[in-house]
Write a protein that holds these residues in place. Structure first.
Motif, mmCIF file in Angstrom:
data_model
loop_
_atom_site.group_PDB
_atom_site.id
_atom_site.type_symbol
_atom_site.label_atom_id
_atom_site.label_comp_id
_atom_site.label_asym_id
_atom_site.label_seq_id
_atom_site.Cartn_x
_atom_site.Cartn_y
_atom_site.Cartn_z
ATOM 1 N N LEU A 115 0.119 3.600 15.872
ATOM 2 C CA LEU A 115 1.472 3.311 15.865
ATOM 3 C C LEU A 115 1.848 2.298 14.765
ATOM 4 N N GLN A 116 0.996 1.228 14.541
ATOM 5 C CA GLN A 116 1.072 0.447 13.369
ATOM 6 C C GLN A 116 1.212 0.863 11.996
ATOM 7 N N LEU A 117 0.391 2.091 11.825
ATOM 8 C CA LEU A 117 0.149 2.429 10.628
ATOM 9 C C LEU A 117 1.418 3.398 10.430
ATOM 10 N N GLU A 118 1.763 4.130 11.431
ATOM 11 C CA GLU A 118 3.052 5.007 11.612
ATOM 12 C C GLU A 118 4.114 4.281 11.210
ATOM 13 N N SER A 119 4.233 2.963 11.516
ATOM 14 C CA SER A 119 5.330 2.268 11.575
ATOM 15 C C SER A 119 5.610 1.614 9.897
ATOM 16 N N ARG A 120 4.381 1.494 9.522
ATOM 17 C CA ARG A 120 4.331 1.060 8.092
ATOM 18 C C ARG A 120 4.627 1.933 7.000
ATOM 19 N N ILE A 121 4.347 3.356 7.486
ATOM 20 C CA ILE A 121 4.657 4.307 6.731
ATOM 21 C C ILE A 121 5.977 4.655 6.672
ATOM 22 N N GLN A 122 6.774 4.684 7.834
ATOM 23 C CA GLN A 122 8.141 4.686 8.184
ATOM 24 C C GLN A 122 8.811 3.624 7.324
ATOM 25 N N ALA A 123 8.481 2.529 7.357
ATOM 26 C CA ALA A 123 9.102 1.155 6.665
ATOM 27 C C ALA A 123 8.848 1.672 5.245
ATOM 28 N N TYR A 124 7.918 2.029 4.745
ATOM 29 C CA TYR A 124 7.518 2.145 3.308
ATOM 30 C C TYR A 124 8.621 3.296 2.634
ATOM 31 N N GLU A 125 8.576 4.519 3.460
ATOM 32 C CA GLU A 125 9.301 5.457 3.090
ATOM 33 C C GLU A 125 10.709 5.372 3.162
ATOM 34 N N ASN A 126 11.390 4.417 4.225
ATOM 35 C CA ASN A 126 12.525 4.064 4.228
ATOM 36 C C ASN A 126 13.258 3.016 2.828
ATOM 37 N N LYS A 127 12.288 2.199 2.461
ATOM 38 C CA LYS A 127 12.322 1.276 1.515
ATOM 39 C C LYS A 127 12.531 2.157 0.003
ATOM 40 N N GLY A 148 10.794 16.375 11.040
ATOM 41 C CA GLY A 148 11.890 15.571 10.400
ATOM 42 C C GLY A 148 13.033 15.194 11.240
ATOM 43 N N SER A 149 13.272 16.080 12.468
ATOM 44 C CA SER A 149 14.502 15.595 13.239
ATOM 45 C C SER A 149 14.169 14.636 14.266
ATOM 46 N N THR A 150 12.652 14.672 14.553
ATOM 47 C CA THR A 150 12.131 13.876 15.487
ATOM 48 C C THR A 150 10.799 13.108 15.064
ATOM 49 N N PRO A 151 11.060 12.221 14.177
ATOM 50 C CA PRO A 151 9.927 11.446 13.512
ATOM 51 C C PRO A 151 9.228 10.619 14.500
ATOM 52 N N GLY A 152 9.730 10.142 15.141
ATOM 53 C CA GLY A 152 9.194 9.223 16.191
ATOM 54 C C GLY A 152 8.563 9.874 17.619
ATOM 55 N N PHE A 153 8.546 11.120 17.616
ATOM 56 C CA PHE A 153 8.181 11.754 18.939
ATOM 57 C C PHE A 153 6.907 11.362 19.413
ATOM 58 N N VAL A 154 5.922 11.590 18.767
ATOM 59 C CA VAL A 154 4.701 11.029 18.954
ATOM 60 C C VAL A 154 4.420 9.605 19.591
ATOM 61 N N ALA A 155 4.998 8.768 18.692
ATOM 62 C CA ALA A 155 4.890 7.352 18.965
ATOM 63 C C ALA A 155 5.701 7.237 20.302
ATOM 64 N N GLU A 156 6.641 7.841 20.558
ATOM 65 C CA GLU A 156 7.617 7.680 21.821
ATOM 66 C C GLU A 156 6.546 8.166 23.005
ATOM 67 N N VAL A 157 6.132 9.230 22.974
ATOM 68 C CA VAL A 157 5.280 9.780 23.862
ATOM 69 C C VAL A 157 3.970 8.949 24.197
ATOM 70 N N MET A 178 0.596 -1.065 0.063
ATOM 71 C CA MET A 178 0.081 0.045 -0.021
ATOM 72 C C MET A 178 0.766 1.292 0.088
ATOM 73 N N ALA A 179 0.667 2.115 -0.892
ATOM 74 C CA ALA A 179 1.293 3.401 -0.959
ATOM 75 C C ALA A 179 1.253 4.276 0.308
ATOM 76 N N ALA A 180 2.442 5.120 0.533
ATOM 77 C CA ALA A 180 2.599 5.701 1.789
ATOM 78 C C ALA A 180 1.321 6.762 1.873
ATOM 79 N N THR A 181 1.159 7.290 0.818
ATOM 80 C CA THR A 181 -0.125 8.385 0.688
ATOM 81 C C THR A 181 -1.678 7.533 1.170
ATOM 82 N N ALA A 182 -1.518 6.338 0.800
ATOM 83 C CA ALA A 182 -2.869 5.781 1.455
ATOM 84 C C ALA A 182 -3.007 5.239 2.653
ATOM 85 N N LEU A 183 -1.408 5.056 3.234
ATOM 86 C CA LEU A 183 -1.455 4.887 4.515
ATOM 87 C C LEU A 183 -1.528 5.832 5.411
#
Length: 149
Positions: free
Chosen positions: A134-146, A36-45, A1-6
């Motif tokens: 958090l699962q959606l954010e993780s999938r978006i991050q993985a897609y963008e990294n790929k 951009g410098s803290t992409p996981g901030f919300v997930a961490e909080v 699934m594309a990052a946009t759809a996620l």
């Protein structure tokens, strides 16, 4: 699934959480702190909030199971949970904590037990949505990294 759809799915989930009253504007403030410098901030909080809440709910359950309830200890934990809830924008949990504290002030065990159940219900409802978020954010991050590789 594309990052946009996620992202659309993630935005829809968060919007529904606002519409249901699970979140308030404090959560938007948290989102604005993420960049951009803290992409996981919300997930961490959110993760820290959930870990802390689980610990507090366990302690509250133990305290309420005692024959003689130490209402000052119960109130201290509820106050702590209310503060954590406020800081992440967990509106329904915060409101349930306010009600719980009123029963603590009255030394009303039955009211406290009912209030604890309401707090747990609201927290578990929120946690479930946070887990999906958090699962959606993780999938978006993985897609963008790929895509970058």
């Amino acid at each position: 699934m594309a990052a946009t759809a996620l992202r659309e799915q993630l935005n829809g989930l968060v919007n529904s959480m606002f519409a249901e009253g699970l979140l308030d504007q404090q959560f938007q403030q948290l989102q604005m702190l993420q960049d951009g410098s803290t992409p996981g901030f919300v997930a961490e909080v959110v993760t820290l909030f959930c870990e802390d809440s689980e610990r507090i709910l366990t302690e509250l359950t133990k305290l309420m199971d005692q024959a003689l309830v130490d209402y000052s200890k119960v109130d201290a934990y509820v106050h702590q949970l209310k503060g954590s809830s406020s800081s992440v924008g967990a509106q329904n949990v915060k409101l349930a904590c306010i009600q719980f504290r009123q029963f603590c002030e009255e030394n009303n065990k039955e009211g406290c037990v009912r209030a604890l159940n309401v707090v747990k219900h609201e927290y578990y409802r929120l946690r479930s949505k946070f887990e999906t978020m958090l699962q959606l954010e993780s999938r978006i991050q993985a897609y963008e990294n790929k895509q970058q590789n």
